[in-house]
Design an enzyme around this catalytic site. Sequence first.
Site, mmCIF file in Angstrom:
data_model
loop_
_atom_site.group_PDB
_atom_site.id
_atom_site.type_symbol
_atom_site.label_atom_id
_atom_site.label_comp_id
_atom_site.label_asym_id
_atom_site.label_seq_id
_atom_site.Cartn_x
_atom_site.Cartn_y
_atom_site.Cartn_z
ATOM 1 N N ILE A 154 -1.978 -7.549 -2.843
ATOM 2 C CA ILE A 154 -1.596 -8.416 -1.726
ATOM 3 C C ILE A 154 -2.439 -9.691 -1.708
ATOM 4 O O ILE A 154 -2.152 -10.623 -0.967
ATOM 5 C CB ILE A 154 -1.713 -7.689 -0.366
ATOM 6 C CG1 ILE A 154 -3.124 -7.106 -0.172
ATOM 7 C CG2 ILE A 154 -0.671 -6.607 -0.237
ATOM 8 C CD1 ILE A 154 -3.386 -6.580 1.231
ATOM 9 N N GLY B 299 -0.192 4.980 -0.729
ATOM 10 C CA GLY B 299 -1.209 5.662 0.091
ATOM 11 C C GLY B 299 -0.615 6.810 0.893
ATOM 12 O O GLY B 299 0.545 7.177 0.727
ATOM 13 N N TYR C 53 -14.177 -2.152 9.075
ATOM 14 C CA TYR C 53 -12.756 -1.805 9.155
ATOM 15 C C TYR C 53 -12.223 -2.044 10.569
ATOM 16 O O TYR C 53 -11.151 -2.632 10.756
ATOM 17 C CB TYR C 53 -12.617 -0.342 8.743
ATOM 18 C CG TYR C 53 -11.260 0.276 8.893
ATOM 19 C CD1 TYR C 53 -10.227 -0.049 8.020
ATOM 20 C CD2 TYR C 53 -11.021 1.234 9.878
ATOM 21 C CE1 TYR C 53 -8.983 0.562 8.142
ATOM 22 C CE2 TYR C 53 -9.785 1.844 9.998
ATOM 23 C CZ TYR C 53 -8.772 1.509 9.136
ATOM 24 O OH TYR C 53 -7.551 2.113 9.259
ATOM 25 N N ASP D 148 1.888 -2.198 -4.576
ATOM 26 C CA ASP D 148 0.657 -1.405 -4.531
ATOM 27 C C ASP D 148 -0.156 -1.756 -5.770
ATOM 28 O O ASP D 148 0.417 -2.057 -6.820
ATOM 29 C CB ASP D 148 0.989 0.102 -4.514
ATOM 30 C CG ASP D 148 -0.201 0.940 -4.031
ATOM 31 O OD1 ASP D 148 -0.108 1.530 -2.947
ATOM 32 O OD2 ASP D 148 -1.234 0.993 -4.737
ATOM 33 N N GLY E 274 0.830 -1.206 0.000
ATOM 34 C CA GLY E 274 0.000 0.000 0.000
ATOM 35 C C GLY E 274 0.862 1.252 0.000
ATOM 36 O O GLY E 274 0.501 2.290 0.564
HETATM 37 N N1 SER Z 1 -8.501 7.349 9.576
HETATM 38 C C1 SER Z 1 -9.113 6.079 9.646
HETATM 39 C C2 SER Z 1 -10.471 6.095 9.104
HETATM 40 O O1 SER Z 1 -11.108 7.114 9.248
HETATM 41 C C3 SER Z 1 -9.179 5.601 11.056
HETATM 42 O O2 SER Z 1 -8.231 4.619 11.173
HETATM 43 O O3 SER Z 1 -10.902 5.136 8.586
#
Ligand code: SER
Length: 340
Positions: free
Chosen positions: A55, A13, A154, A35, A10
Amino acid sequence: MRKPVVLITGAGGEIGHGLIDQLALQQQRAIVTLDVSPLDAAIGRKVDREITGSILDRAVLDRILAEYQVELVIHLAALLSTRSEFTPMMAHQVNVEGTLNLLEFAQHEAESHGRPVVFIYPSSIAAYGIPDLATKARAGRVTEDEWMHPRTMYGCNKLYCEQLGMYYARFYKQLAAEPAAGKVDFRCVRFPGLISGLTVPSGGTSDYAPEMIHAAAKGEPYACFVRPDTRIPFMAMPDGVDALLKLAAASKANLSRTAYNVSAFNPSAEEVRDVVLNAFPDAQLTWKTDEKRQGIVDSWPADVDDSAARIDWGFAPRYDFQRAFSEYLIPTIRQRYQRG
Ligand code: SER
């Protein structure tokens, strides 16, 4: 003879940009990046080998294994929290299966060259989940082991991968005849919102702070998607990069845990707007709450206790709230948009 390298996933990023600049200055190891998109030329020319690939593609990882002696993995590839809510299956694939592939890759590297591979993993305040605002106010500065009930895909992915990393480091194949654990030296920072002067984030839920300041610098109007009183921890990107490098360089004997909170300041959204308006008095910054995204940010702590990182490996951010803006963000962002 395979070359000793650091592998960064990544790499294109937000974190990768600052990290590659620093690693290129250090010149300790050759830099190999992976990436899905080609790197910007500015960082692409600083790396020794740029691989465009996923990945999730194990054949690519096998080729890297065959060609390089990877001593350090910095695994940045991920889909952030807002993006992951729209595509949870893909988020799980990239954030969990991708990380599992990298952990297995690191295990094989270590078995092949005979030394542990340091595996640096950025987790997130999204790993926390606090049920309501009253509890958030009472919770205050939370330690690493409190409120581990994430509400986003996430956050679930990050928390689980923290656990997976610890499994590889301490318990991997614990029933096998030969001990196999400890070959992956897993080390993780739980990042707050990161604010970079060079890049604008995409797909995160802490993005309101960086979006406000980048919009102001560009002279574009911006409606902040959270309430003025919203408070979560943040950190300036150079301190985030330093944290990763410091943790990677720390002596293993000093590390009492595998996942560490880190943070530098925790302004309310209104306080962020005030400093941005101070620097860009003509900025048009208004409020337009997105209740759904607000709900996610409200479930994240107002502050984190990062004393373990300070004690164990000397974490010490250079930028407090005022300095982050006056000495890093405002000048860097001004210069960025002047250049066009
Ligand atoms: N900056 C991230 C998000 O907003 C938090 O880990 O997803």
